[in-house]
Design an enzyme around this catalytic site. Structure first.
Site, PDB file in Angstrom:
ATOM      1  N   CYS A   1       0.850  -5.128  -3.988  1.00 30.27           N
ATOM      2  CA  CYS A   1       1.819  -5.441  -3.048  1.00 30.27           C
ATOM      3  C   CYS A   1       2.290  -6.885  -3.268  1.00 30.27           C
ATOM      4  CB  CYS A   1       1.222  -5.426  -1.475  1.00 30.27           C
ATOM      5  SG  CYS A   1       2.004  -5.494  -0.255  1.00 30.27           S
TER       6      CYS A   1
ATOM      7  N   MET B   1       3.631  -1.685   4.170  1.00 36.52           N
ATOM      8  CA  MET B   1       2.003  -2.141   3.983  1.00 36.52           C
ATOM      9  C   MET B   1       1.751  -3.303   4.966  1.00 36.52           C
ATOM     10  SD  MET B   1       1.458   0.136   1.892  1.00 36.52           S
ATOM     11  CE  MET B   1      -0.336  -0.403   1.990  1.00 36.52           C
TER      12      MET B   1
ATOM     13  N   ASP C   1     -15.323  -4.358  15.461  1.00 40.83           N
ATOM     14  CA  ASP C   1     -16.233  -5.382  15.414  1.00 40.83           C
ATOM     15  C   ASP C   1     -16.737  -6.056  16.749  1.00 40.83           C
ATOM     16  OD1 ASP C   1     -17.867  -7.318  13.829  1.00 40.83           O
ATOM     17  OD2 ASP C   1     -16.330  -8.793  14.622  1.00 40.83           O
TER      18      ASP C   1
END
Length: 172
Positions: free
Chosen positions: A82, A117, A132
């Site tokens: 990318c 992306m 998390d």
């Protein structure tokens, strides 16, 4: 694209069997936008901790929003081929819905290549941070449904996913 003289597709990220970063030097910088979404499925105990504000790590949605914004700017560090591009704007929203937490990220740039992306990375990083933050309440939190909703600008034109965003089936 096809290779000259045949119907075999030309691989843009490989040359002579080796990976490469596509050269965008000659492409014009244009305004581009991409929007992606993803879902975080919440077991009852994780949802209860989120709603009650009793999560031991603090507010998962605020932390995840900041992480998603940061992730949009660090995409080239994570996605091997990318291009690093200037992110000129990014929005990440997290909404608690019946199906779980819906994450939507919109990223903007003026560059010779798109920001799909970056939008997908923003959603994914935000989702990972929700996990998390809530894993103390339940390890069964699940990330699902990450997809591109739309993109504008560039040579390939605009794209809009068919239909409306569909929440994940909490029973399936």
């Amino acid at each position: 694209m096809t290779a000259e003289g045949g119907g075999t597709p030309e691989l843009t990220h490989f040359r002579d069997g080796l990976p490469r970063m596509v050269d965008v030097t000659s492409k014009a910088s244009t305004a581009r936008t991409a929007t992606a979404e993803g879902w975080v499925r919440l077991p009852d105990e994780a949802r209860a901790a989120l709603v009650a504000g009793t999560n031991p790590k603090g507010d998962p949605l605020t932390v995840a929003r900041l992480a998603g914004l940061a992730g949009s700017k660090r995409t080239a560090d994570l996605i091997t081929l990318c291009h690093p591009i200037p992110v000129t704007g990014a929005d990440v929203t997290l909404t608690l819905e019946e199906a779980g937490v819906r994450i939507v990220a919109t990223v903007r740039t003026t560059a010779p290549t798109g920001v799909e992306m970056e939008a997908l990375t923003a959603v994914t990083v935000a989702a990972l941070n929700v996990y998390d933050m809530l894993k103390a309440a339940s390890k069964a939190v699940e990330i699902t449904g990450v997809r591109l909703l739309s993109k504008t600008g560039g040579k390939s034109g605009d794209y809009h996913a068919a239909g409306r965003p569909v929440p994940v089936d909490m029973d399936g």
